[in-house]
Design a protein around this motif. Structure first.
Motif, short mmCIF file in Angstrom:
data_model
loop_
_atom_site.label_atom_id
_atom_site.label_comp_id
_atom_site.label_asym_id
_atom_site.label_seq_id
_atom_site.Cartn_x
_atom_site.Cartn_y
_atom_site.Cartn_z
N ASP A 104 -1.14 10.73 9.75
CA ASP A 104 -1.41 12.27 10.22
C ASP A 104 -1.97 12.06 11.55
OD1 ASP A 104 -0.13 13.47 7.88
OD2 ASP A 104 -2.19 13.96 7.19
N ALA A 105 -3.00 11.38 11.65
CA ALA A 105 -3.76 11.13 13.17
C ALA A 105 -3.05 10.53 13.97
CB ALA A 105 -5.21 10.39 12.88
N MET A 163 0.72 -1.34 -0.01
CA MET A 163 -0.07 -0.13 0.02
C MET A 163 0.88 1.26 0.24
SD MET A 163 -3.18 -0.74 2.71
CE MET A 163 -2.38 -0.92 4.24
N ASN A 164 0.24 2.26 -0.55
CA ASN A 164 1.13 3.57 -0.40
C ASN A 164 0.31 4.58 0.39
OD1 ASN A 164 -0.87 4.74 -2.35
ND2 ASN A 164 0.21 4.04 -3.93
N ARG A 165 0.83 5.85 0.50
CA ARG A 165 0.05 6.53 1.26
C ARG A 165 -1.62 6.96 0.79
NH1 ARG A 165 3.21 10.25 4.80
NH2 ARG A 165 5.45 9.19 5.00
N LYS A 166 -1.64 6.66 -0.52
CA LYS A 166 -3.05 7.15 -1.02
C LYS A 166 -4.06 5.78 -0.82
CE LYS A 166 -1.51 10.61 -4.23
NZ LYS A 166 -1.10 10.94 -5.48
N SER A 167 -3.33 4.75 -0.36
CA SER A 167 -4.44 3.53 -0.56
C SER A 167 -5.25 3.64 0.55
CB SER A 167 -3.29 2.37 0.08
OG SER A 167 -2.64 2.10 -1.00
N PRO A 168 -6.62 3.05 0.34
CA PRO A 168 -7.76 3.17 1.18
C PRO A 168 -7.38 2.41 2.45
CG PRO A 168 -8.46 2.27 -0.72
CD PRO A 168 -7.02 2.37 -0.78
N PHE A 169 -7.62 2.98 3.80
CA PHE A 169 -7.12 2.34 5.12
C PHE A 169 -7.80 3.06 6.01
CE2 PHE A 169 -4.84 1.75 8.69
CZ PHE A 169 -4.90 0.35 8.97
N SER A 170 -8.39 2.63 7.24
CA SER A 170 -8.81 3.11 8.10
C SER A 170 -8.76 2.22 9.58
CB SER A 170 -10.05 3.85 8.44
OG SER A 170 -11.09 3.06 8.24
N TYR A 171 -8.30 2.69 10.67
CA TYR A 171 -8.20 1.84 11.84
C TYR A 171 -8.80 2.59 12.93
CZ TYR A 171 -6.49 -1.39 15.38
OH TYR A 171 -6.38 -2.26 16.66
N GLY A 206 -12.27 3.63 5.34
CA GLY A 206 -13.12 4.99 5.16
C GLY A 206 -12.04 6.05 4.95
N GLY A 207 -11.00 5.96 4.79
CA GLY A 207 -9.90 7.02 4.52
C GLY A 207 -8.73 6.50 3.98
#
Ligand code: SF4
Length: 245
Positions: free
Chosen positions: A124-125, A1-9, A116-117
């Protein structure tokens, strides 16, 4: 995955991922642990780490030494690996080509995975930028190490592969290792005059002090073990130090 890949946790603070792990620490991780706990880097090494400061300590029961109940006792200064979790990061040479991978969730974890992100939002978070910046600064020391080792090692007398094999063994030994002032200075920033607030200026000063120490050191074996330790502590393979990766 790169920085633009969909991911949230979403972490639900169950504390399960804070057990039974091997978490490698960088010099900046140790500095931040110390600042969050309000203690010196030397005290942080003793309280929270093993292997000279390079690995987070877990107790006999399997819990991280910083875990208080189900909560992180050093949340403000938790290490990069804990911020990234459940992502891992892989680097190309000298920091090029970073790649993100998802890690296996801890058994029974209450964390919620989603898409969802983007990876970048998650980073960043979690406030990882300073950690990655500090590690990139440390990575720049690898060239200083290579130059000094090339000048100091007598490869007519010692076969290079054997030289580096010994360096890796020495760097990764959990006990019985030789004293190494470069490794001590790597993790005990306060001891080399970097006591401060853990900000970018402190990191820059620490990296400069380490560069000065490397340039002054004439023992090739000490240099090589320290180079391997630094490479591994910032997420590279030992081969980054040997130039063979
Ligand atoms: S430092 Fe904090 S977040 Fe990381 S494993 Fe230990 S308790 Fe968990």
């Amino acid at each position: 995955m790169n920085r633009k890949s969909p991911f949230s946790y979403i972490c639900n603070a169950c504390g399960r991922c804070c057990h039974d792990k091997v978490i490698t620490l960088s010099p900046y991780d140790v500095l931040r642990l110390a600042r969050a706990a309000g203690i010196t880097t030397r005290e942080a090494i003793a309280r929270y780490t093993i292997r000279r400061g390079s690995i987070l300590k877990f107790t006999g029961g399997g819990a991280c030494a910083a875990l208080e109940g189900a909560r992180c006792g050093v949340h403000r200064g938790r290490p990069l690996a804990c911020r990234l979790y459940p992502l891992g990061i892989e680097h190309g040479k000298d920091g090029d080509g970073e790649k993100f991978v998802t890690l296996e969730p801890a058994a029974g974890s209450l964390g919620v995975y989603g898409a969802g992100g983007a990876v970048n939002d998650f980073l960043d978070a979690q406030g990882v930028a300073k950690y990655l910046e500090a590690n990139a600064g440390c990575a720049s020391l690898m060239a200083v190490f290579r130059e000094r080792i090339a000048a100091m090692a007598d490869f007519d007398r010692v076969e290079p592969r054997e030289f580096w094999r010994r360096a890796v063994r020495e760097a990764l030994a959990e006990s019985g290792y030789d004293a190494n002032p470069l490794i001590d200075a790597m993790f005990d920033a306060d001891a080399v005059g970097c006591a401060g607030v853990g900000d970018a200026e402190t990191i820059a000063a620490h990296i400069e002090r380490l560069a000065q120490m490397i340039r002054r050191e004439s023992n090739a074996e000490l240099l090589a073990a320290a180079a391997v330790m630094l490479a591994v502590s910032i997420g590279y393979s030992p081969g980054e130090a040997t130039g063979s990766r």
